[in-house]
Design an enzyme around this catalytic site. Structure first.
Site, PDB file in Angstrom:
ATOM      1  N   CYS A   2       0.841  -1.205   0.000  1.00  0.00           N
ATOM      2  CA  CYS A   2       0.000   0.000   0.000  1.00  0.00           C
ATOM      3  C   CYS A   2       0.871   1.248   0.000  1.00  0.00           C
ATOM      4  O   CYS A   2       1.974   1.261   0.518  1.00  0.00           O
ATOM      5  CB  CYS A   2      -0.950   0.119   1.184  1.00  0.00           C
ATOM      6  SG  CYS A   2      -2.114  -1.243   1.324  1.00  0.00           S
ATOM      7  N   GLY A  29       0.567  -0.517  -4.809  1.00  0.00           N
ATOM      8  CA  GLY A  29      -0.728  -1.178  -4.695  1.00  0.00           C
ATOM      9  C   GLY A  29      -1.637  -0.776  -5.830  1.00  0.00           C
ATOM     10  O   GLY A  29      -1.806   0.415  -6.090  1.00  0.00           O
ATOM     11  N   ASN A 103      -0.529   1.448   5.598  1.00  0.00           N
ATOM     12  CA  ASN A 103       0.423   0.565   4.927  1.00  0.00           C
ATOM     13  C   ASN A 103       1.008  -0.335   6.000  1.00  0.00           C
ATOM     14  O   ASN A 103       1.591   0.144   6.961  1.00  0.00           O
ATOM     15  CB  ASN A 103       1.520   1.402   4.264  1.00  0.00           C
ATOM     16  CG  ASN A 103       2.650   0.556   3.674  1.00  0.00           C
ATOM     17  OD1 ASN A 103       3.750   1.044   3.497  1.00  0.00           O
ATOM     18  ND2 ASN A 103       2.394  -0.698   3.374  1.00  0.00           N
ATOM     19  N   GLY A 104       0.832  -1.637   5.827  1.00  0.00           N
ATOM     20  CA  GLY A 104       1.338  -2.580   6.820  1.00  0.00           C
ATOM     21  C   GLY A 104       0.300  -3.638   7.090  1.00  0.00           C
ATOM     22  O   GLY A 104      -0.660  -3.798   6.324  1.00  0.00           O
ATOM     23  N   TYR A 254      13.099  -4.676  -3.512  1.00  0.00           N
ATOM     24  CA  TYR A 254      12.103  -4.793  -4.588  1.00  0.00           C
ATOM     25  C   TYR A 254      11.044  -3.695  -4.603  1.00  0.00           C
ATOM     26  O   TYR A 254      10.721  -3.161  -5.658  1.00  0.00           O
ATOM     27  CB  TYR A 254      11.416  -6.162  -4.476  1.00  0.00           C
ATOM     28  CG  TYR A 254      10.151  -6.312  -5.306  1.00  0.00           C
ATOM     29  CD1 TYR A 254      10.220  -6.555  -6.676  1.00  0.00           C
ATOM     30  CD2 TYR A 254       8.894  -6.194  -4.721  1.00  0.00           C
ATOM     31  CE1 TYR A 254       9.061  -6.683  -7.437  1.00  0.00           C
ATOM     32  CE2 TYR A 254       7.731  -6.325  -5.486  1.00  0.00           C
ATOM     33  CZ  TYR A 254       7.822  -6.565  -6.838  1.00  0.00           C
ATOM     34  OH  TYR A 254       6.690  -6.685  -7.583  1.00  0.00           O
ATOM     35  N   ASP A 357      17.397 -11.154 -11.558  1.00  0.00           N
ATOM     36  CA  ASP A 357      16.124 -10.668 -11.026  1.00  0.00           C
ATOM     37  C   ASP A 357      16.307 -10.398  -9.541  1.00  0.00           C
ATOM     38  O   ASP A 357      17.271 -10.849  -8.933  1.00  0.00           O
ATOM     39  CB  ASP A 357      15.009 -11.688 -11.275  1.00  0.00           C
ATOM     40  CG  ASP A 357      13.623 -11.035 -11.265  1.00  0.00           C
ATOM     41  OD1 ASP A 357      13.531  -9.820 -10.976  1.00  0.00           O
ATOM     42  OD2 ASP A 357      12.638 -11.735 -11.555  1.00  0.00           O
ATOM     43  N   ASP A 358      15.322  -9.664  -8.969  1.00  0.00           N
ATOM     44  CA  ASP A 358      15.487  -9.277  -7.569  1.00  0.00           C
ATOM     45  C   ASP A 358      15.037 -10.338  -6.595  1.00  0.00           C
ATOM     46  O   ASP A 358      15.483 -10.371  -5.457  1.00  0.00           O
ATOM     47  CB  ASP A 358      14.741  -7.969  -7.296  1.00  0.00           C
ATOM     48  CG  ASP A 358      13.334  -8.038  -7.802  1.00  0.00           C
ATOM     49  OD1 ASP A 358      12.501  -8.691  -7.174  1.00  0.00           O
ATOM     50  OD2 ASP A 358      13.075  -7.452  -8.883  1.00  0.00           O
ATOM     51  N   CYS A 445      14.217  -5.730   9.139  1.00  0.00           N
ATOM     52  CA  CYS A 445      13.498  -6.986   9.319  1.00  0.00           C
ATOM     53  C   CYS A 445      13.895  -7.891   8.152  1.00  0.00           C
ATOM     54  O   CYS A 445      13.664  -7.554   6.995  1.00  0.00           O
ATOM     55  CB  CYS A 445      11.989  -6.753   9.311  1.00  0.00           C
ATOM     56  SG  CYS A 445      11.047  -8.290   9.372  1.00  0.00           S
ATOM     57  N   CYS A 448      11.464 -12.735   6.328  1.00  0.00           N
ATOM     58  CA  CYS A 448      11.111 -13.618   5.210  1.00  0.00           C
ATOM     59  C   CYS A 448      12.316 -14.436   4.747  1.00  0.00           C
ATOM     60  O   CYS A 448      12.166 -15.487   4.152  1.00  0.00           O
ATOM     61  CB  CYS A 448      10.493 -12.830   4.049  1.00  0.00           C
ATOM     62  SG  CYS A 448      11.551 -11.550   3.362  1.00  0.00           S
TER      63      CYS A 448
HETATM   64  P1  AMP Z   1       8.004 -15.974  -9.267  1.00  0.00           P
HETATM   65  O1  AMP Z   1       9.013 -16.612 -10.189  1.00  0.00           O
HETATM   66  O2  AMP Z   1       6.608 -16.363  -9.631  1.00  0.00           O
HETATM   67  O3  AMP Z   1       8.338 -16.196  -7.847  1.00  0.00           O
HETATM   68  O4  AMP Z   1       8.056 -14.404  -9.549  1.00  0.00           O
HETATM   69  C1  AMP Z   1       9.241 -13.687  -9.349  1.00  0.00           C
HETATM   70  C2  AMP Z   1       9.004 -12.259  -9.758  1.00  0.00           C
HETATM   71  O5  AMP Z   1       8.004 -11.655  -8.891  1.00  0.00           O
HETATM   72  C3  AMP Z   1      10.225 -11.387  -9.645  1.00  0.00           C
HETATM   73  O6  AMP Z   1      10.406 -10.761 -10.889  1.00  0.00           O
HETATM   74  C4  AMP Z   1       9.911 -10.345  -8.577  1.00  0.00           C
HETATM   75  O7  AMP Z   1      10.387  -9.062  -8.952  1.00  0.00           O
HETATM   76  C5  AMP Z   1       8.416 -10.350  -8.505  1.00  0.00           C
HETATM   77  N1  AMP Z   1       7.888 -10.136  -7.148  1.00  0.00           N
HETATM   78  C6  AMP Z   1       8.504 -10.249  -5.966  1.00  0.00           C
HETATM   79  N2  AMP Z   1       7.668  -9.989  -4.943  1.00  0.00           N
HETATM   80  C7  AMP Z   1       6.477  -9.693  -5.481  1.00  0.00           C
HETATM   81  C8  AMP Z   1       5.195  -9.319  -4.958  1.00  0.00           C
HETATM   82  N3  AMP Z   1       4.990  -9.231  -3.644  1.00  0.00           N
HETATM   83  N4  AMP Z   1       4.203  -9.077  -5.850  1.00  0.00           N
HETATM   84  C9  AMP Z   1       4.407  -9.180  -7.167  1.00  0.00           C
HETATM   85  N5  AMP Z   1       5.576  -9.524  -7.718  1.00  0.00           N
HETATM   86  C10 AMP Z   1       6.613  -9.791  -6.910  1.00  0.00           C
END
Ligand code: AMP
Length: 487
Positions: A2, A29, A103-104, A254, A357-358, A445, A448
């Site tokens: 959010c 969001g 937000n939270g 991210y 990717d992140d 934190c 995760c």
């Molecule tokens: P997946 O392979 O389905 O786990 O998707 C990975 C992708 O989801 C990466 O490109 C992330 O940047 C993106 N991602 C990470 N966290 C979230 C989130 N909470 N909502 C949507 N996309 C996300």
């Protein structure tokens, strides 16, 4: 997640600035958007499912008059995606009416529901924010500040709040500061002959939105602090609890905009440095480095720099394919990730790729991306992820609450590699993240990633998101709590 934004603009309407601010937070969001304004006497609210540009459009804003406003965009963590659960919330209480953007995510939601007066009270919505709004609006204290001092010590979990009553906007950040919140100032502008922008104060989830709205960043709202913005006054700071900041590190990895700053760090630069650290930890022999667009781009740039390999964009992202509240059609679902991302054959064919990717959450998108790149002719795909594996669910505001949906909670790195079909796979270590940020572990934190939850999560986690709903999605009342507990 959010996004929240609040503005007090003495002598002019605040709705435009608040809408512009929250528009710059759209990435936080996309399920619903809303705004609440006060003219000093009463509150007016407008909210709808959908994107900010659709909900807070030019036709709507002029009718929202008053020098105080808060705005919100929603990404749900408690309660379904329905109109009732859109924010800001609104409640006409005994001593005041208030609106809240949150937000939270709270973790003692059931306990809070049991505090609500009248066992049969049924809330109009099923979010933790609705509950908090009811507790604050109905509190017997003389004013909202007194109510906050009374209620906040009973609330556990993650909350950055923008609160509006008839007279003021208040920014509140929980004692751990899980989610960001920034205070900014709007200068009086000389190039504004009509005097429409007469200065004022704003609060925002992220610094970048303050700058886009034409303001300057003053400082972070501190964990355990509330900042009261009122016409004709400097901001007043009240500490309601001792603070120990443990900002969600995923904000820096991210969620936040690359042009925002958190804990004094620019997020683009932080992510680029994570890529450099990842290249040092997990090099690979390849022809080029490419990102998964858009969020993987800064880390990929850092990886290319660290490994001295060429950087190319090997995929195109459809700019209009953000997460939306509309369920995609069956045809779109069948097309999967190709609706969002398509490979650039000219770049990837015949090449050994390092794809950065992140994060990996469920692994399903990543798997499709690897398949697409192979189909486009890539000879090798080496995946490099600029965060550690996500082993544990988040209860503080990210919608990853079901452990079994997280691929890393049930699979080793080698098993994930096999599932996504990559030639190699590596994740950045926690130490690597910290070295890139140049900050100590205890500022964040990391739950995760390592399961060390700063605030214990007290009850059955499986129903967490729908804790205030019955099986039909209807709100539960305090009187029904006993039954739910025995589920
Ligand atoms: P997946 O392979 O389905 O786990 O998707 C990975 C992708 O989801 C990466 O490109 C992330 O940047 C993106 N991602 C990470 N966290 C979230 C989130 N909470 N909502 C949507 N996309 C996300």
């Amino acid at each position: 997640m959010c996004g929240i934004f609040g503005a007090v603009t003495p002598g002019s309407d605040a709705a435009g600035i608040a809408a512009l601010g929250v528009f710059s937070l759209q990435h936080r969001g996309q399920e619903s958007a809303g705004i609440a304004v006060s003219d000093g006497e009463q509150l007016m609210l407008y909210k709808e499912l959908g994107l900010i540009a659709q909900v807070l459009d030019e036709r709507r804003l002029p009718s929202l008059r008053g020098p105080m406003a808060i705005a919100h965009c929603r990404y749900s963590t408690t309660g379904s995606t329905v109109w009732e659960n859109a924010q800001p919330t609104f409640r006409l209480g005994r001593n005041r009416s208030i609106a809240i953007g949150h937000n939270g995510n709270l973790v003692n939601t059931r306990e809070l529901l049991s505090r609500l007066e009248g066992g049969k009270t049924r809330l109009p919505a099923t979010t933790d924010t609705e509950l908090l709004t009811a507790l604050l609006a109905d509190d017997p204290a003389d004013d909202i500040v007194g109510a906050l001092k009374h209620v906040l010590p009973t609330v556990q979990g993650a909350y950055s709040l923008a609160i509006l009553d008839e007279k003021r906007v208040i920014g509140v950040r929980d004692p751990f500061g899980f989610r960001p919140l920034v205070l900014g100032r709007l200068e009086t502008t000389e190039d504004d002959p009509e005097g429409k922008h007469s200065g004022g104060w704003v609060i925002s989830s992220e610094s970048a939105a303050i700058e886009v709205a034409g303001g300057t960043v003053v400082r972070d709202v501190e964990p355990g602090e509330m900042v009261i913005l009122e016409e004709g006054h400097e901001p007043v700071s009240i500490r309601f609890a001792p603070g120990h900041e443990q900002l969600c590190v995923f904000e820096l990895i991210y969620f936040g905009r690359p042009d925002s700053y958190m804990l004094g760090r620019n997020l683009y630069e932080s992510r680029r440095r994570m890529g450099v650290a990842l290249a040092a930890e997990s090099p690979a022999d390849a022809d080029l480095v490419m990102p998964v667009p858009d969020t993987g781009a800064p880390a990929a740039a850092g990886f290319a720099e660290g490994s001295r390999l060429p950087y190319r964009e090997g995929m195109v992202r459809n700019r209009y394919s953000g997460r939306t509240f509309i369920q995609p059609s069956q045809h779109m679902r069948q097309r999967g990730v190709t609706v969002k991302l398509s490979p650039l054959r000219e770049v990837v064919a015949g090449k050994r790729l390092i794809v950065v990717d992140d994060s990996i959450v469920r692994g399903t998108t990543t798997r499709q991306i690897v398949a697409l790149l192979r189909k486009a002719g890539a000879t090798e795909v080496h995946l490099r992820i600029s965060s550690p594996p996500i082993h544990h669910p988040c209860f503080y505001g990210i919608d990853t609450q079901i452990e079994t949906e997280l691929i890393a909670s049930t699979h080793s790195v080698e098993e994930i590699r096999e599932f996504v079909g990559a030639d190699s796979l590596s994740f950045l270590s926690i130490e690597g993240v910290l070295s890139a940020l140049d900050l100590p572990y205890d500022r964040f934190c990391f739950a995760c990633f390592d399961g060390r939850y700063p605030v214990p999560v007290p009850y059955d986690t499986a129903r967490h998101k729908f804790v205030l709903e019955d099986a039909d999605g209807e709100p539960v009342s305090r009187g029904e709590l006993g039954e739910l507990r025995h589920e």
